[in-house]
Design a protein around this motif. Structure first.
Motif, PDB file in Angstrom:
ATOM      1  N   UNK A  67      -4.706  -4.909 -14.339  1.00 61.53           N
ATOM      2  CA  UNK A  67      -3.901  -5.980 -14.920  1.00 61.53           C
ATOM      3  C   UNK A  67      -3.038  -5.533 -16.076  1.00 61.53           C
ATOM      4  N   UNK A  68      -3.304  -4.331 -16.611  1.00 64.17           N
ATOM      5  CA  UNK A  68      -2.525  -3.803 -17.741  1.00 64.17           C
ATOM      6  C   UNK A  68      -1.420  -2.861 -17.265  1.00 64.17           C
ATOM      7  N   UNK A  69      -0.966  -3.039 -16.023  1.00 64.40           N
ATOM      8  CA  UNK A  69       0.139  -2.232 -15.492  1.00 64.40           C
ATOM      9  C   UNK A  69       1.321  -3.139 -15.160  1.00 64.40           C
ATOM     10  N   UNK A  70       2.477  -2.538 -14.998  1.00 65.46           N
ATOM     11  CA  UNK A  70       3.677  -3.309 -14.668  1.00 65.46           C
ATOM     12  C   UNK A  70       3.740  -3.671 -13.195  1.00 65.46           C
ATOM     13  N   UNK A  71       2.831  -3.122 -12.382  1.00 66.79           N
ATOM     14  CA  UNK A  71       2.885  -3.362 -10.940  1.00 66.79           C
ATOM     15  C   UNK A  71       1.771  -4.294 -10.467  1.00 66.79           C
ATOM     16  N   UNK A  72       0.975  -4.814 -11.394  1.00 64.04           N
ATOM     17  CA  UNK A  72      -0.122  -5.708 -11.032  1.00 64.04           C
ATOM     18  C   UNK A  72       0.394  -6.960 -10.311  1.00 64.04           C
ATOM     19  N   UNK A  73       1.554  -7.457 -10.702  1.00 62.47           N
ATOM     20  CA  UNK A  73       2.069  -8.713 -10.146  1.00 62.47           C
ATOM     21  C   UNK A  73       3.094  -8.497  -9.036  1.00 62.47           C
ATOM     22  N   UNK A  74       3.025  -7.351  -8.349  1.00 64.48           N
ATOM     23  CA  UNK A  74       3.935  -7.120  -7.221  1.00 64.48           C
ATOM     24  C   UNK A  74       3.782  -8.237  -6.195  1.00 64.48           C
ATOM     25  N   UNK A  75       4.886  -8.583  -5.532  1.00 67.94           N
ATOM     26  CA  UNK A  75       4.835  -9.691  -4.575  1.00 67.94           C
ATOM     27  C   UNK A  75       4.607  -9.225  -3.136  1.00 67.94           C
ATOM     28  N   UNK A  76       4.285  -7.941  -2.944  1.00 69.69           N
ATOM     29  CA  UNK A  76       3.936  -7.428  -1.622  1.00 69.69           C
ATOM     30  C   UNK A  76       2.620  -6.661  -1.734  1.00 69.69           C
ATOM     31  N   UNK A  77       1.655  -7.046  -0.927  1.00 72.62           N
ATOM     32  CA  UNK A  77       0.373  -6.359  -0.877  1.00 72.62           C
ATOM     33  C   UNK A  77       0.170  -5.762   0.512  1.00 72.62           C
ATOM     34  N   UNK A  78      -0.688  -4.769   0.588  1.00 73.67           N
ATOM     35  CA  UNK A  78      -1.111  -4.202   1.874  1.00 73.67           C
ATOM     36  C   UNK A  78      -2.629  -4.288   1.942  1.00 73.67           C
ATOM     37  N   UNK A  79      -3.155  -4.503   3.132  1.00 75.02           N
ATOM     38  CA  UNK A  79      -4.599  -4.671   3.296  1.00 75.02           C
ATOM     39  C   UNK A  79      -5.095  -3.866   4.485  1.00 75.02           C
ATOM     40  N   UNK A  80      -6.303  -3.333   4.355  1.00 72.60           N
ATOM     41  CA  UNK A  80      -6.930  -2.607   5.446  1.00 72.60           C
ATOM     42  C   UNK A  80      -8.379  -2.344   5.059  1.00 72.60           C
ATOM     43  N   UNK A  81      -9.141  -1.818   6.004  1.00 75.39           N
ATOM     44  CA  UNK A  81     -10.507  -1.392   5.717  1.00 75.39           C
ATOM     45  C   UNK A  81     -10.671   0.033   6.219  1.00 75.39           C
ATOM     46  N   UNK A  82     -11.595   0.754   5.604  1.00 75.94           N
ATOM     47  CA  UNK A  82     -11.831   2.146   5.989  1.00 75.94           C
ATOM     48  C   UNK A  82     -13.326   2.421   5.995  1.00 75.94           C
ATOM     49  N   UNK A  83     -13.814   3.277   6.906  1.00 81.27           N
ATOM     50  CA  UNK A  83     -15.254   3.549   6.968  1.00 81.27           C
ATOM     51  C   UNK A  83     -15.768   4.280   5.730  1.00 81.27           C
ATOM     52  N   UNK A  84     -16.980   3.943   5.350  1.00 84.09           N
ATOM     53  CA  UNK A  84     -17.719   4.675   4.325  1.00 84.09           C
ATOM     54  C   UNK A  84     -19.012   5.131   4.985  1.00 84.09           C
ATOM     55  N   UNK A  85     -18.986   6.338   5.536  1.00 84.47           N
ATOM     56  CA  UNK A  85     -20.138   6.844   6.287  1.00 84.47           C
ATOM     57  C   UNK A  85     -21.312   7.091   5.352  1.00 84.47           C
TER      58      UNK A  85
END
Length: 303
Positions: free
Chosen positions: A99-117
């Motif tokens: 939250x203390x960065x200038x990019x925290x409030x970007x209006x485009x997000x990406x989502x995915x999941x990845x394995x944790x073996x």
């Protein structure tokens, strides 16, 4: 590296002084720890950035190369115990740094999941303390089955984590994503867009996102008509894959070494904070590539 360590220590110490409830409970009377919580958090971040998956090897390296930063260093059992107790604090600090960065409030997000073996043998899957939480799952990206967990991540286009969840490999990705986005502290903007793969589908799922003011952009599934925003998918879809690769290749996500739920949670939180801290520092120092770790991993595996 020393600059990042100093900046992170000062920021963490200030946050814990301003909000002491973030730190684990500690009795008022008794022996005060020789290594403060802020120092231990900084030490854990440096361990992740420098690629030490063994806590014993990391502490030996720190004693020989980082005494100027840490006058006192605990033994491995004490370090491990305190790191596990600080897992919740580390997660809170990750959100505060993001939250203390200038990019925290970007209006485009990406989502995915990845394995944790978490294991490979049948005996491990049967007798591990993670049994019941960890399950068998399939990773379509690498066409392989695995036994373990899944890290679900929502990030900005610069790779800054804004939401995460660690679940069983069997968990429904769509339901997990909705629970992540239900967090009232997420900085949504009007017209917030979310880029995901074609597994994030369903009328009820998309309606739930729309009710939250989020527009889903994903590839069309077989038999579906073309979807709006398809031209953005090719260049932007690789962002989340690149973030996952950063976790796996540079922060050793699948070499976490956790054998219990508390241990796995602490080590995953440690790596999330390490990436967030690097982006936070790059953002504040005006670096052109926010997610670059090149300035922080050059001492990796010297021991």
């Amino acid at each position: 590296m020393d600059t990042l360590a100093t900046a992170l220590y000062v920021k963490t110490d200030d946050l814990l002084r301003e909000s002491p409830q973030l730190a684990p409970w500690r009795p008022r009377t008794g022996i005060a720890p020789q290594l403060s919580d802020a120092e231990l958090v900084t030490l854990a971040v440096l361990q992740a950035l420098l690629g030490f998956t063994s806590e014993s090897r990391w502490l030996r390296h720190a004693r020989s190369a980082m005494r100027h930063l840490f006058p006192y260093l605990p033994q491995q059992p004490g370090y491990n115990k305190r790191l596990r107790k600080l897992a919740g604090t580390i997660s809170q600090l990750t959100r505060l740094l993001a939250g203390d960065t200038t990019i925290w409030s970007d209006d485009v997000w990406v989502a995915d999941s990845t394995p944790v073996e978490c294991g490979r043998s049948r005996e491990t899957a049967r007798r591990s303390d993670l049994a019941g939480w960890a399950h068998y799952g399939y990773c379509a990206s690498h066409s392989r089955w695995f036994w373990g967990l899944r890290l679900h991540l929502v990030a900005t286009l610069h790779g800054l984590p804004v939401g995460m969840a660690l679940t069983s490999a069997r968990a429904d990705e769509r339901q997990v994503l909705l629970s992540i986005l239900d967090d009232p502290d997420l900085a949504r903007r009007a017209g917030q867009a979310l880029i995901a793969d074609k597994n994030y589908y369903g009328r009820a799922f998309e309606n739930a996102l729309a009710d939250a003011g989020i527009t889903l952009i994903r590839p069309a599934r077989k038999g579906e008509p073309p979807r709006p925003g398809a031209r953005l998918l090719r260049p932007l879809r690789q962002v989340i894959e690149s973030v996952n690769q950063t976790f796996k290749a540079q922060l050793d996500l699948e070499r976490h070494g956790g054998r219990t739920p508390a241990g796995v949670i602490a080590r995953i939180a440690q790596r999330l904070l390490a990436l967030t801290a690097a982006i936070w520092h790059n953002d504040h120092t005006g670096q052109p590539v926010r997610r670059s770790l090149l300035a922080y991993d050059h001492l990796s595996r010297l021991e």
